[in-house]
Design a protein around this motif. Structure first.
Motif, short mmCIF file in Angstrom:
data_model
loop_
_atom_site.label_atom_id
_atom_site.label_comp_id
_atom_site.label_asym_id
_atom_site.label_seq_id
_atom_site.Cartn_x
_atom_site.Cartn_y
_atom_site.Cartn_z
N LEU A 257 0.72 -1.33 -0.11
CA LEU A 257 -0.07 0.07 -0.03
C LEU A 257 0.90 1.33 -0.11
CD1 LEU A 257 -2.83 -1.24 2.41
CD2 LEU A 257 -2.96 -0.77 -0.07
N GLN A 258 2.10 1.05 0.53
CA GLN A 258 2.87 2.34 0.74
C GLN A 258 3.95 2.74 -0.55
OE1 GLN A 258 4.75 2.35 4.51
NE2 GLN A 258 3.17 3.09 5.53
N HIS A 259 4.05 1.72 -1.09
CA HIS A 259 5.30 1.73 -2.06
C HIS A 259 4.92 1.16 -3.43
CE1 HIS A 259 7.91 2.95 1.26
NE2 HIS A 259 7.46 1.67 1.83
N THR A 260 3.59 0.93 -3.70
CA THR A 260 3.35 0.39 -5.09
C THR A 260 2.02 1.07 -5.42
OG1 THR A 260 1.81 -1.46 -4.49
CG2 THR A 260 4.27 -1.73 -4.39
N GLY A 261 1.60 0.70 -6.60
CA GLY A 261 0.13 1.30 -7.23
C GLY A 261 -1.04 0.67 -6.65
N SER A 262 -0.74 -0.15 -5.83
CA SER A 262 -1.86 -0.74 -5.18
C SER A 262 -2.80 0.25 -4.11
CB SER A 262 -1.49 -2.05 -4.01
OG SER A 262 -0.95 -2.98 -4.60
N ASN A 263 -2.26 1.27 -3.99
CA ASN A 263 -2.95 2.38 -2.98
C ASN A 263 -3.70 3.17 -3.91
OD1 ASN A 263 -0.87 3.87 -4.13
ND2 ASN A 263 -0.11 4.77 -2.17
N ARG A 264 -3.40 3.33 -5.40
CA ARG A 264 -4.04 4.19 -6.12
C ARG A 264 -5.59 3.96 -6.31
NH1 ARG A 264 0.11 4.44 -11.04
NH2 ARG A 264 2.18 5.29 -10.05
N PRO A 265 -6.45 4.50 -7.01
CA PRO A 265 -7.86 4.14 -7.34
C PRO A 265 -7.92 3.09 -7.98
CG PRO A 265 -7.37 6.50 -7.53
CD PRO A 265 -6.03 6.12 -7.46
N HIS A 266 -8.75 2.14 -7.59
CA HIS A 266 -9.02 0.74 -8.19
C HIS A 266 -7.84 -0.10 -8.21
CE1 HIS A 266 -12.47 2.52 -9.91
NE2 HIS A 266 -11.72 3.46 -10.50
N GLY A 267 -6.82 0.23 -7.20
CA GLY A 267 -5.42 -0.60 -6.86
C GLY A 267 -6.01 -1.61 -5.86
N THR A 268 -5.20 -2.69 -5.91
CA THR A 268 -5.62 -3.90 -4.98
C THR A 268 -4.49 -4.49 -4.49
OG1 THR A 268 -6.99 -5.92 -4.85
CG2 THR A 268 -6.09 -5.51 -7.16
N PHE A 269 -4.50 -5.45 -3.63
CA PHE A 269 -3.14 -6.38 -3.38
C PHE A 269 -4.00 -7.76 -3.06
CE2 PHE A 269 -4.05 -4.30 0.80
CZ PHE A 269 -3.96 -5.41 1.52
N ILE A 270 -3.12 -8.93 -3.13
CA ILE A 270 -3.81 -10.08 -2.75
C ILE A 270 -2.85 -10.75 -1.82
CG2 ILE A 270 -4.01 -12.54 -3.75
CD1 ILE A 270 -4.73 -10.92 -6.44
N VAL A 271 -3.44 -11.54 -0.97
CA VAL A 271 -2.66 -12.22 0.26
C VAL A 271 -2.69 -13.59 -0.08
CG1 VAL A 271 -2.41 -12.64 2.68
CG2 VAL A 271 -2.75 -10.39 2.10
N GLU A 272 -1.62 -14.44 -0.12
CA GLU A 272 -1.69 -15.84 -0.35
C GLU A 272 -0.98 -16.57 0.60
OE1 GLU A 272 -1.03 -18.32 -4.32
OE2 GLU A 272 1.13 -17.43 -3.42
N ILE A 273 -1.43 -17.34 1.19
CA ILE A 273 -0.99 -18.24 2.37
C ILE A 273 -0.92 -19.71 1.87
CG2 ILE A 273 -0.73 -18.81 4.93
CD1 ILE A 273 -2.52 -16.21 5.29
N THR A 274 0.30 -20.34 1.83
CA THR A 274 0.48 -21.67 1.50
C THR A 274 1.02 -22.49 2.65
OG1 THR A 274 0.81 -20.93 -0.72
CG2 THR A 274 1.31 -23.41 0.04
N ARG A 275 0.24 -23.52 3.43
CA ARG A 275 0.95 -24.28 4.30
C ARG A 275 1.02 -25.47 3.99
NH1 ARG A 275 -2.00 -24.25 10.17
NH2 ARG A 275 -0.77 -25.50 11.37
N THR A 276 2.16 -26.09 4.32
CA THR A 276 2.29 -27.57 4.03
C THR A 276 2.90 -28.00 5.66
OG1 THR A 276 4.83 -27.33 3.75
CG2 THR A 276 3.25 -27.26 1.79
N THR A 277 3.26 -29.49 5.67
CA THR A 277 3.62 -29.77 7.10
C THR A 277 5.06 -29.33 7.44
OG1 THR A 277 4.64 -31.85 6.02
CG2 THR A 277 2.30 -31.88 6.94
N ALA A 278 5.57 -28.76 6.25
CA ALA A 278 7.15 -28.31 6.58
C ALA A 278 7.12 -26.68 6.80
CB ALA A 278 8.27 -28.77 5.53
N ALA A 279 6.32 -26.12 6.07
CA ALA A 279 6.51 -24.40 6.02
C ALA A 279 5.18 -23.79 5.69
CB ALA A 279 7.67 -24.19 4.64
N ILE A 280 5.28 -22.54 5.86
CA ILE A 280 4.18 -21.54 5.57
C ILE A 280 4.98 -20.61 4.82
CG2 ILE A 280 2.65 -19.93 6.52
CD1 ILE A 280 2.72 -21.43 9.13
N THR A 281 4.17 -20.38 3.49
CA THR A 281 4.90 -19.32 2.57
C THR A 281 3.83 -18.43 2.68
OG1 THR A 281 5.85 -21.09 1.17
CG2 THR A 281 5.56 -19.13 0.45
N LEU A 282 4.17 -16.90 2.81
CA LEU A 282 3.36 -16.03 2.98
C LEU A 282 3.60 -15.13 1.69
CD1 LEU A 282 4.33 -15.88 6.56
CD2 LEU A 282 1.99 -16.02 5.90
#
Length: 103
Positions: A22-47
């Motif tokens: 939000l602070q450093h990209t166009g995601s804070n512009r009108p109609h901007g967006t960002f997506i959060v993805e969380i992938t969890r396995t038995t060995a790791a969590i990728t955010l």
């Protein structure tokens, strides 16, 4: 994530990556967006956070003063995570990610 011992670290990482989107990209512009993805396995969590681009490329290795009031977010993420990285470019978008190995 409620049953994970890494829940607090994961929440902090997502908060930092989303704030940067939000602070450093166009995601804070009108109609901007960002997506959060969380992938969890038995060995790791990728955010990951996908942003709209049009901003600076993230640098996890940038040194910062411990007394600084701004600019410490990615350093905190790098200190908590086992691996960090980014993909994409300023023209289209970025995917900024961090991986935590689970116990």
């Amino acid at each position: 994530m409620a049953d994970s011992p890494c829940q607090d670290d994961a929440e902090l990482i997502i908060a930092e990556l989303a704030t940067n989107a939000l602070q450093h990209t166009g995601s804070n512009r009108p109609h901007g967006t960002f997506i959060v993805e969380i992938t969890r396995t038995t060995a790791a969590i990728t955010l990951a956070v996908y942003d709209c681009g049009w901003g600076a490329t993230p640098r996890f290795a940038t040194p910062c003063r411990t007394t600084a009031e701004h600019g410490r977010g990615l350093a905190i993420v790098a200190a908590i995570a086992d691996r960090t990285g980014h993909e994409g470019d300023d023209e289209i978008d970025h995917k900024v990610w961090a991986r935590i190995h689970t116990p």
